[in-house]
Design an enzyme around this catalytic site. Structure first.
Site, short mmCIF file in Angstrom:
data_model
loop_
_atom_site.label_atom_id
_atom_site.label_comp_id
_atom_site.label_asym_id
_atom_site.label_seq_id
_atom_site.Cartn_x
_atom_site.Cartn_y
_atom_site.Cartn_z
N LYS A 16 6.82 -5.70 -17.46
CA LYS A 16 6.39 -5.82 -16.26
C LYS A 16 5.71 -7.13 -16.03
O LYS A 16 5.91 -8.11 -15.28
CB LYS A 16 5.28 -4.86 -15.68
CG LYS A 16 5.98 -3.43 -15.19
CD LYS A 16 4.76 -2.34 -15.54
CE LYS A 16 5.46 -1.03 -15.36
NZ LYS A 16 4.76 0.21 -15.62
N ASP A 69 1.03 0.13 -7.51
CA ASP A 69 1.68 1.36 -7.88
C ASP A 69 1.71 2.25 -7.08
O ASP A 69 2.51 3.20 -6.93
CB ASP A 69 1.02 1.95 -9.44
CG ASP A 69 2.07 1.93 -10.37
OD1 ASP A 69 3.07 1.41 -10.26
OD2 ASP A 69 1.53 2.19 -11.39
N GLN A 98 -1.72 1.32 -16.63
CA GLN A 98 -0.69 2.15 -17.16
C GLN A 98 -0.79 3.30 -17.77
O GLN A 98 -2.00 3.56 -18.51
CB GLN A 98 0.09 1.15 -18.46
CG GLN A 98 1.22 1.67 -19.09
CD GLN A 98 2.36 1.65 -18.06
OE1 GLN A 98 2.59 0.58 -17.39
NE2 GLN A 98 3.11 2.69 -18.27
#
Ligand code: NAP
Length: 283
Positions: free
Chosen positions: A54, A121, A98
């Site tokens: 990412k 997200d 994460q």
């Protein structure tokens, strides 16, 4: 029929290139450079690889890499304080925690601290609510990637019979919502569904988000269906999806491979969300 292959690498590269152009135009217009704060707690090797990809993709798109790494023995409150600090920092357009986080902390509670306009997200309760209500907001990356792949191939979603196998908050539910918003007739199947073959074989668009290697075979697929395999399963023979690719590609009109299907588009959608987040905050 032999299915055409949906090449996620090609679609992902196209989206990433478009985001890079849009980021450059955004900055050239005098706006602050978008920045993504990935937050990694601990040293789980798989999570470190995901976060690394990412971060690299961000830099390539002209997005500032504002990565944060905390030790695995950090307390819930330490991580919460960092998220609050990033939430208040105008240089941070997007925050990505994460998952999974170490056991001593509550990942859901930490995710919920991310403000909706920085939730790249798309997984906070507020973002999920905005999606359910069809209101503007940041959408989860993998489901957005599924829609991007369908659109890239000109698949008609409106009026189509869509079956999503899997009802997770991460993939199944949001992808079903997004297909519904595009006026598909949507069925969500899960582990208690009776007659999975019968339900799936009605689908014009079949999305598998299960996590069971090759669960869906030829008996689950109508001739000519479009099959999107979100599953990523590690087996002795390598990575495989939730769909038996060989059997199903003999029936489907379009199919994603694993790897190389949905995965590469997911990161591209994260970049798109980071720019959208920067735009939302500038309003
Ligand atoms: P998850 O949270 O474990 O959810 C799996 C879903 O599948 C659940 O709703 C479960 O039903 C259902 N299910 C399990 N066994 C089933 C069966 N035999 N028949 C029908 N339904 C069944 O998984 P997830 O997070 O959604 O991820 C799904 C897969 O996608 C995994 O392989 C994951 O690695 C992959 N993934 C890929 C990407 C990407 O970028 N490509 C991103 C995220 C996830 P119940 O709710 O009834 O238990």
């Amino acid at each position: 029929m032999t299915a055409a292959i949906i090449d996620g690498k090609v679609v992902g590269a196209k989206v990433r290139a478009a985001v890079a152009v849009d980021v450059a135009a955004w900055v050239a217009a005098g706006n602050r450079q978008p920045g993504l704060a990935t937050v990694l707690v601990g040293d789980d090797p798989a999570s470190a690889v995901y976060v690394g990809s990412k971060r690299t993709a961000c830099v390539e798109a002209g997005i500032a890499d504002l990565h944060q790494h905390l030790p695995g023995d950090s307390s819930h409150e330490t991580v919460a304080a960092l998220i609050r600090q990033l939430a208040a920092d105008p240089a941070v357009s997007g925050i990505l925690l994460q998952l999974p986080v170490p056991k001593q902390m509550n990942g859901g509670g930490l995710t919920a601290l991310i403000p909706a306009e920085k939730d790249v997200d798309g997984l906070t309760p507020v973002s999920a609510g905005l999606l359910a209500l069809g209101m503007p907001g940041l959408r989860p990356c993998t489901p957005s990637g599924v829609i991007e792949l369908l659109d890239h191939h000109g698949v008609q979603i409106e009026g189509a019979e869509a079956v999503v196998v899997g009802r997770s908050d991460l993939v199944g539910k949001p992808v079903a919502q997004m297909l519904l918003q595009r006026s598909a007739t949507v069925t969500i199947a899960h582990s208690r569904t009776r007659d999975l073959e019968g339900v799936c074989s009605r689908a014009d668009i079949l999305v598998a988000a299960v996590g069971v290697p090759r669960l869906l075979g030829g008996a689950h697929v109508k001739a000519g269906a479009v099959v999107i395999d979100v599953g990523i399963n590690r087996t002795d023979t390598g990575l495989v999806g939730d769909v038996d690719f060989e059997a199903v590609s003999a029936l489907a009109s379009l199919i994603t491979p694993v790897p190389g299907g949905v995965g590469p588009v997911t990161i591209a959608m994260l970049l798109r969300n980071t720019l959208t987040a920067a735009e939302l905050q500038a309003k």
